[in-house]
Scaffold this active site. Structure first.
Site, PDB file in Angstrom:
ATOM      1  N   VAL A 132      54.542  67.728  21.226  1.00 57.91           N
ATOM      2  CA  VAL A 132      55.802  66.834  21.191  1.00 57.91           C
ATOM      3  C   VAL A 132      56.771  67.101  20.184  1.00 57.91           C
ATOM      4  O   VAL A 132      56.214  67.274  19.036  1.00 57.91           O
ATOM      5  CB  VAL A 132      55.196  65.328  21.116  1.00 57.91           C
ATOM      6  CG1 VAL A 132      56.175  64.301  21.017  1.00 57.91           C
ATOM      7  CG2 VAL A 132      54.122  65.221  22.045  1.00 57.91           C
ATOM      8  N   ASP A 182      46.956  57.690  18.836  1.00 58.58           N
ATOM      9  CA  ASP A 182      47.057  58.890  19.712  1.00 58.58           C
ATOM     10  C   ASP A 182      46.466  58.544  21.104  1.00 58.58           C
ATOM     11  O   ASP A 182      45.581  57.887  21.034  1.00 58.58           O
ATOM     12  CB  ASP A 182      46.460  60.271  19.294  1.00 58.58           C
ATOM     13  CG  ASP A 182      46.890  61.310  19.623  1.00 58.58           C
ATOM     14  OD1 ASP A 182      47.618  62.468  19.176  1.00 58.58           O
ATOM     15  OD2 ASP A 182      46.473  61.514  21.113  1.00 58.58           O
ATOM     16  N   ILE A 183      47.357  58.628  22.117  1.00 62.81           N
ATOM     17  CA  ILE A 183      46.948  58.396  23.483  1.00 62.81           C
ATOM     18  C   ILE A 183      45.538  59.058  23.803  1.00 62.81           C
ATOM     19  O   ILE A 183      44.680  58.780  24.775  1.00 62.81           O
ATOM     20  CB  ILE A 183      47.962  58.747  24.568  1.00 62.81           C
ATOM     21  CG1 ILE A 183      47.690  57.798  25.641  1.00 62.81           C
ATOM     22  CG2 ILE A 183      48.147  60.133  24.788  1.00 62.81           C
ATOM     23  CD1 ILE A 183      48.851  57.578  26.567  1.00 62.81           C
ATOM     24  N   ASN A 224      51.463  69.753  13.079  1.00 64.72           N
ATOM     25  CA  ASN A 224      51.539  71.283  14.198  1.00 64.72           C
ATOM     26  C   ASN A 224      52.893  71.501  14.160  1.00 64.72           C
ATOM     27  O   ASN A 224      53.780  70.459  14.586  1.00 64.72           O
ATOM     28  CB  ASN A 224      50.926  70.636  15.365  1.00 64.72           C
ATOM     29  CG  ASN A 224      49.374  70.385  15.190  1.00 64.72           C
ATOM     30  OD1 ASN A 224      48.652  71.192  14.567  1.00 64.72           O
ATOM     31  ND2 ASN A 224      48.821  69.463  16.161  1.00 64.72           N
ATOM     32  N   HIS A 260      49.443  63.810  12.061  1.00 67.47           N
ATOM     33  CA  HIS A 260      48.166  63.066  12.640  1.00 67.47           C
ATOM     34  C   HIS A 260      47.305  62.647  11.501  1.00 67.47           C
ATOM     35  O   HIS A 260      47.368  63.418  10.404  1.00 67.47           O
ATOM     36  CB  HIS A 260      47.355  64.269  13.446  1.00 67.47           C
ATOM     37  CG  HIS A 260      47.946  64.864  14.501  1.00 67.47           C
ATOM     38  ND1 HIS A 260      47.454  64.471  15.740  1.00 67.47           N
ATOM     39  CD2 HIS A 260      48.925  65.713  14.807  1.00 67.47           C
ATOM     40  CE1 HIS A 260      48.441  65.220  16.690  1.00 67.47           C
ATOM     41  NE2 HIS A 260      49.015  65.834  16.364  1.00 67.47           N
ATOM     42  N   HIS A 266      55.419  64.511  13.747  1.00 67.78           N
ATOM     43  CA  HIS A 266      54.599  63.501  13.654  1.00 67.78           C
ATOM     44  C   HIS A 266      53.417  64.244  12.802  1.00 67.78           C
ATOM     45  O   HIS A 266      53.257  65.341  12.721  1.00 67.78           O
ATOM     46  CB  HIS A 266      53.856  63.143  14.984  1.00 67.78           C
ATOM     47  CG  HIS A 266      53.671  64.170  15.923  1.00 67.78           C
ATOM     48  ND1 HIS A 266      54.540  65.033  16.572  1.00 67.78           N
ATOM     49  CD2 HIS A 266      52.418  64.780  16.052  1.00 67.78           C
ATOM     50  CE1 HIS A 266      54.088  66.118  17.078  1.00 67.78           C
ATOM     51  NE2 HIS A 266      52.547  65.752  17.079  1.00 67.78           N
TER      52      HIS A 266
HETATM   53  P1  AMP Z   1      50.997  67.711  18.651  1.00 69.87           P
HETATM   54  O1  AMP Z   1      50.172  68.909  19.546  1.00 69.87           O
HETATM   55  O2  AMP Z   1      51.011  67.628  17.132  1.00 69.87           O
HETATM   56  O3  AMP Z   1      52.486  67.851  19.182  1.00 69.87           O
HETATM   57  O4  AMP Z   1      50.218  66.335  19.116  1.00 69.87           O
HETATM   58  C1  AMP Z   1      50.769  65.591  20.164  1.00 69.87           C
HETATM   59  C2  AMP Z   1      50.074  64.207  20.080  1.00 69.87           C
HETATM   60  O5  AMP Z   1      50.779  63.425  20.921  1.00 69.87           O
HETATM   61  C3  AMP Z   1      48.873  64.715  20.939  1.00 69.87           C
HETATM   62  O6  AMP Z   1      47.570  64.391  20.121  1.00 69.87           O
HETATM   63  C4  AMP Z   1      48.893  63.773  22.108  1.00 69.87           C
HETATM   64  O7  AMP Z   1      47.559  63.203  22.687  1.00 69.87           O
HETATM   65  C5  AMP Z   1      49.676  62.566  21.486  1.00 69.87           C
HETATM   66  N1  AMP Z   1      50.390  62.062  22.517  1.00 69.87           N
HETATM   67  C6  AMP Z   1      50.999  62.406  23.842  1.00 69.87           C
HETATM   68  N2  AMP Z   1      51.783  61.406  24.463  1.00 69.87           N
HETATM   69  C7  AMP Z   1      51.346  60.351  23.804  1.00 69.87           C
HETATM   70  C8  AMP Z   1      51.690  58.699  23.851  1.00 69.87           C
HETATM   71  N3  AMP Z   1      52.489  58.336  24.920  1.00 69.87           N
HETATM   72  N4  AMP Z   1      51.196  57.967  22.960  1.00 69.87           N
HETATM   73  C9  AMP Z   1      50.616  58.193  21.946  1.00 69.87           C
HETATM   74  N5  AMP Z   1      50.238  59.580  21.767  1.00 69.87           N
HETATM   75  C10 AMP Z   1      50.520  60.650  22.514  1.00 69.87           C
END
Ligand code: AMP
Ligand code: ZN
Length: 116
Positions: A97, A31-32, A88, A103, A101
């Site tokens: 996103v 995760d970024i 989520n 976590h 996915h």
């Molecule tokens: P969610 O709130 O469950 O949709 O989580 C989306 C996650 O994607 C968040 O924890 C972000 O930090 C992560 N994220 C967004 N952009 C990137 C990226 N380019 N590479 C890795 N993780 C990312």
């Protein structure tokens, strides 16, 4: 692949990441914006918008995603101490996103229920 989906771009390599684990069906990457010492996302390579988009036809693929998530946790070395998995879904679930996915959060006690 879905146009303008960030995680589809990560799958295709258009957006760079550290590919912690991958096979034909799934990809794991950091995760970024990590919320714990270990924070990794495991995704299906196929574009699926959310948990809410699943149907019976996706059962095998989702079984694979969950089993590989446990495999990735073992690769990361958090399996014995333990970790939290979170998916989520939509607005109230905090989904940002819209490519399914899972976590993996670990490396410290994650505590009681948290949003991420
Ligand atoms: P969610 O709130 O469950 O949709 O989580 C989306 C996650 O994607 C968040 O924890 C972000 O930090 C992560 N994220 C967004 N952009 C990137 C990226 N380019 N590479 C890795 N993780 C990312
Ligand atoms: Zn996608």
């Amino acid at each position: 692949m879905s146009d303008n989906c960030l995680f589809c771009k990560i799958v295709s390599g258009t957006v760079a990441t550290q590919r912690i684990y991958e096979d034909d069906g799934v990809l794991a990457f950091p995760d970024i914006a990590p919320q714990a010492p270990v924070h990794v996302l495991v995704i299906p390579k196929r574009h699926i918008a959310s948990l809410d988009a699943l149907s019976e036809a996706d059962r095998d693929e989702m079984g694979h995603l969950l089993e590989r998530t446990a495999h990735v946790a073992r690769l990361l070395g958090v399996h014995e101490a333990g970790y939290r998995t979170i998916i989520n879904t939509h607005s109230h679930g905090g989904q940002m996103v819209f490519h399914l996915h899972c976590h993996i959060l670990g490396g410290k006690p994650i505590g009681a229920m948290v949003s991420r």
